[in-house]
Design a protein around this motif. Structure first.
Motif, short mmCIF file in Angstrom:
data_model
loop_
_atom_site.label_atom_id
_atom_site.label_comp_id
_atom_site.label_asym_id
_atom_site.label_seq_id
_atom_site.Cartn_x
_atom_site.Cartn_y
_atom_site.Cartn_z
N VAL A 15 0.84 50.83 72.39
CA VAL A 15 1.32 52.12 71.89
C VAL A 15 2.77 52.38 72.29
O VAL A 15 3.23 51.99 73.36
CB VAL A 15 0.44 53.30 72.40
N GLU A 16 3.46 53.06 71.38
CA GLU A 16 4.84 53.48 71.62
C GLU A 16 4.82 54.65 72.61
O GLU A 16 3.98 55.54 72.49
CB GLU A 16 5.42 53.94 70.27
N SER A 17 5.75 54.65 73.54
CA SER A 17 5.82 55.78 74.48
C SER A 17 6.41 57.01 73.79
O SER A 17 7.25 56.88 72.89
CB SER A 17 6.67 55.41 75.68
N THR A 18 5.99 58.17 74.25
CA THR A 18 6.56 59.42 73.73
C THR A 18 7.77 59.85 74.57
O THR A 18 8.31 60.94 74.36
CB THR A 18 5.51 60.54 73.78
N THR A 19 8.19 59.02 75.49
CA THR A 19 9.27 59.40 76.41
C THR A 19 10.60 59.62 75.69
O THR A 19 10.83 59.08 74.61
CB THR A 19 9.47 58.31 77.49
N SER A 20 11.50 60.33 76.37
CA SER A 20 12.87 60.43 75.83
C SER A 20 13.81 59.54 76.65
O SER A 20 14.99 59.44 76.35
CB SER A 20 13.34 61.88 75.89
N GLU A 21 13.27 58.89 77.68
CA GLU A 21 14.12 58.05 78.55
C GLU A 21 13.87 56.57 78.26
O GLU A 21 12.74 56.08 78.46
CB GLU A 21 13.68 58.25 80.01
N TRP A 22 14.89 55.86 77.83
CA TRP A 22 14.73 54.43 77.50
C TRP A 22 15.73 53.60 78.29
O TRP A 22 16.87 54.03 78.50
CB TRP A 22 14.93 54.21 75.99
N ILE A 23 15.30 52.42 78.70
CA ILE A 23 16.15 51.54 79.52
C ILE A 23 16.54 50.35 78.63
O ILE A 23 15.68 49.75 77.98
CB ILE A 23 15.35 51.03 80.75
N ASP A 24 17.84 50.00 78.61
CA ASP A 24 18.27 48.85 77.81
C ASP A 24 17.83 47.55 78.44
O ASP A 24 18.02 47.34 79.64
CB ASP A 24 19.81 48.83 77.70
N LEU A 25 17.24 46.68 77.62
CA LEU A 25 16.88 45.34 78.10
C LEU A 25 17.93 44.39 77.50
O LEU A 25 18.01 44.24 76.28
CB LEU A 25 15.48 45.00 77.59
N THR A 26 18.76 43.79 78.36
CA THR A 26 19.86 42.97 77.84
C THR A 26 19.64 41.49 78.11
O THR A 26 19.04 41.11 79.11
CB THR A 26 21.20 43.38 78.51
N ASN A 27 20.15 40.68 77.21
CA ASN A 27 20.18 39.24 77.43
C ASN A 27 21.30 38.96 78.45
O ASN A 27 22.46 39.26 78.18
CB ASN A 27 20.48 38.56 76.08
N PRO A 28 20.97 38.39 79.62
CA PRO A 28 22.00 38.26 80.66
C PRO A 28 23.08 37.23 80.33
O PRO A 28 24.14 37.22 80.97
CB PRO A 28 21.20 37.81 81.89
N ALA A 29 22.87 36.42 79.31
CA ALA A 29 23.91 35.45 78.93
C ALA A 29 24.91 36.06 77.95
O ALA A 29 26.00 35.52 77.77
CB ALA A 29 23.28 34.20 78.32
N THR A 30 24.51 37.18 77.29
CA THR A 30 25.37 37.73 76.23
C THR A 30 25.66 39.22 76.36
O THR A 30 26.57 39.70 75.70
CB THR A 30 24.70 37.54 74.85
N GLN A 31 24.86 39.91 77.14
CA GLN A 31 24.89 41.40 77.25
C GLN A 31 24.32 42.09 76.01
O GLN A 31 24.36 43.31 75.92
CB GLN A 31 26.30 41.98 77.47
N GLN A 32 23.84 41.32 75.05
CA GLN A 32 23.28 41.95 73.86
C GLN A 32 21.99 42.70 74.25
O GLN A 32 21.16 42.17 75.00
CB GLN A 32 22.95 40.84 72.85
N VAL A 33 21.87 43.93 73.74
CA VAL A 33 20.64 44.69 74.00
C VAL A 33 19.56 44.14 73.07
O VAL A 33 19.71 44.17 71.86
CB VAL A 33 20.86 46.20 73.76
N ILE A 34 18.48 43.60 73.66
CA ILE A 34 17.46 42.99 72.80
C ILE A 34 16.24 43.90 72.62
O ILE A 34 15.44 43.69 71.73
CB ILE A 34 17.04 41.58 73.29
N ALA A 35 16.11 44.90 73.48
CA ALA A 35 14.98 45.82 73.31
C ALA A 35 15.23 47.04 74.18
O ALA A 35 16.13 47.03 75.03
CB ALA A 35 13.68 45.14 73.70
#
Ligand code: NAD
Length: 497
Positions: A15-35
């Motif tokens: 299930v998707e969270s109903t939160t308003s707080e989200w943490i960026d998950l980044t690829n450490p080789a590129t800094q691209q936010v992947i989720a």
């Protein structure tokens, strides 16, 4: 393009969270936010625990072989999906693909062990402890258990926890590292595919707030934690205060001792692999080497080996990838500078390294600090990066004294051809995992992971036989079945027979 969100698992549904707080998950080789990873709300944590408590009512009575067969199927599913799991792990964690497979494989071995639960969760029985009286004990599951895991082994460490907890009849709430929960979620999907019923395994996300809510929740009976010493100590104190059973596997500063009679080629190759592999982000990484006596002349050979290691994005599968985050890179670089400022010689400096095509990556190359002393910041702190501290001792006794005076007691290794020296080391060293001519002595699941002093709180390890004890409560039954013999009347004294 919208960024994907990481789901929670509550009562068998992703299930998707109903939160308003989200943490960026980044690829450490590129800094691209992947989720984006949710900070699970307190309502959602309560829902996950309630689902686990409800599922426990039936799961605890599920036949042991039924539980066991789920893990037999699960281990096969993990094998079948190894390449996909390793690729996901590399993308979000940064380690090389080969090392990512190792991460999954070490967890898979725990799943294999969990599938033999029928041979592990056995009590004891004594007939006739008194005439006609039998005594036996049973190892019963505790209820809802929880796991809190670090970023550095996002496959292996969750698999240290929930398979053994669930195989022993508990239900589980997992809180993976918010820095890389995606491979963990894929492993959880496979666990459901293997047959884990709804509510038996649940996943919530986030950082400190989620951890604190788990520590405080009255319906959670036990917590397994793996991570840093500061956070583990907090979890141990807070959750113990709330009446829970807690085990915390924590930080490290692992020393290798090299005696001059060691097999030089083998030991220096192993040292380089264990100091710099996974960019030094293993809790069992060898981050300090003590060269004893004439082994002091091997420094140049250590530097030569380290120089040859290739730093690249994990997917290019060279020797070491990036560290997990910009903050981690800054910490590692700060500690290298502290070493230099406090008098260590920087024989090899991995700061400022550029990897072509990955200019934004969190890369630090192999770094060697020489003439390190115990009062330096680079020795006192866990660097958790590809940095090796070199120290010297005149004797094995002196090396042992240095290690035993360090607060951490996670892992250590000695390299020697002398059985007597190795035996002395094994006996006198106050460290949980000891390698003899072996750099990263992680116990297989027939044993249990351990640690001493600041590296561990709680007395039982997270997998293996000790995990059966950790996740179960011993109940002892004393039983008499009356025959036709006439009653001898009321007896108010303790029997002497
Ligand atoms: P960490 O302590 O920062 O995080 C571990 C978990 O605690 C994560 O799930 C995180 O969300 C949570 N957390 C972080 N800060 C918190 C806070 N202030 N309050 C409550 N919870 C918090 O550890 P990490 O950086 O993810 O992992 C690296 C550390 O883990 C190193 O110290 C390493 O030695 C250790 N480690 C130990 C072992 C072992 O078996 N002894 C194994 C792997 C890693």
């Amino acid at each position: 393009m919208t960024t994907q969100t990481v789901k929670q698992l509550i009562n068998g549904e992703f299930v998707e969270s109903t939160t308003s707080e989200w943490i960026d998950l980044t690829n450490p080789a590129t800094q691209q936010v992947i989720a984006k990873v949710p900070q699970t709300t307190s309502d959602e944590i309560n829902q996950a625990v309630a689902a686990a408590a409800e599922a426990f009512k039936t799961w605890r009575k599920t036949p042991i072989n039924t539980r066991s067969r789920i893990f037999l199927k699960y281990q096969q599913l993990i094998r079948d999906n190894m390449d996909e799991l390793a690729a996901m792990l590399t993308e979000e964690q940064g380690k090389t693909l080969a090392d990512a497979k190792g991460d999954v494989f070490r967890g898979l071995e725990v799943v294999e062990h969990a599938s033999g639960i029928g041979n592990l969760q056995q009590g004891a029985f004594i007939e006739n402890v008194a005439t006609g009286v039998d005594m036996y004990n049973i190892q019963q599951p505790l209820g809802v258990c929880a796991g809190i895991t670090p970023f550095n082994f996002p496959a292996m460490i969750p698999l240290w926890m929930f398979p053994m907890a669930i195989a022993t009849g508990n239900t589980f709430v997992l809180k993976p590292s918010e820095q890389n929960p995606m491979v963990t979620m894929r492993l959880v999907e496979l666990a459901l595919e293997a047959g884990i019923p709804k509510g038996v395994l649940n996943v919530v996300h986030g950082g400190k707030d989620t951890v604190d809510a788990i520590c405080d929740h009255p319906d959670i009976k036990a917590i397994s934690f793996v991570g840093s010493t500061a956070v583990g100590t907090h979890v141990y104190n807070r959750a113990s205060q709330a009446g829970k059973r807690v085990q915390c596997m924590m930080g490290a500063k692992n020393h290798a001792v090299i005696l001059p009679d060691a097999n030089k080629e083998q030991c220096l190759n192993q040292l380089a692999g264990a100091a710099f592999g996974a960019a030094g982000q293993r809790c069992m990484a060898l981050s300090v080497v003590i060269l004893v006596g004439e082994a002091k002349n091997w420094v140049g050979d250590i530097v030569e080996r380290a120089k040859k290691l290739v730093v690249a994005a994990g997917k290019d599968d060279k020797d070491l990838g990036p560290v997990i985050s910009k903050a981690a890179k800054a910490r590692v670089e700060r500690l290298i500078q502290a070493g230099a400022d406090e008098g260590a010689q920087v024989l090899l400096d991995g700061r400022g390294i550029k990897v072509e095509g990955f200019e934004n990556g969190n890369f630090v190359g192999p770094t060697i600090l020489d003439n390190v002393t115990t009062d330096m910041t680079c020795y006192k702190e866990e660097i958790f990066g590809p940095v090796l501290d070199i120290m010297y001792a005149d004797s094995l006794d002196e090396a042992i004294a240095i290690i035993n005076a360090n607060p951490n007691g996670n892992g250590t290794a000695i390299f020697t051809q002398s059985g007597a020296a190795a035996h002395k080391f094994q006996q006198d060293i106050d460290v949980g995992q000891v390698g003899i001519n072996l750099p990263i002595p992680v116990p297989l699941p027939m044993f249990s992971f351990t640690g001493s002093r600041a590296s561990k709180l709680g007395d039982l390890g997270p997998y293996g036989k000790q995990a059966v004890q950790f996740y179960t409560q011993t109940k002892t039954v004393t039983a008499r079945w009356f025959d036709d013999e006439a009653s001898k009347g009321v007896n108010t004294t303790i029997s002497l027979k």
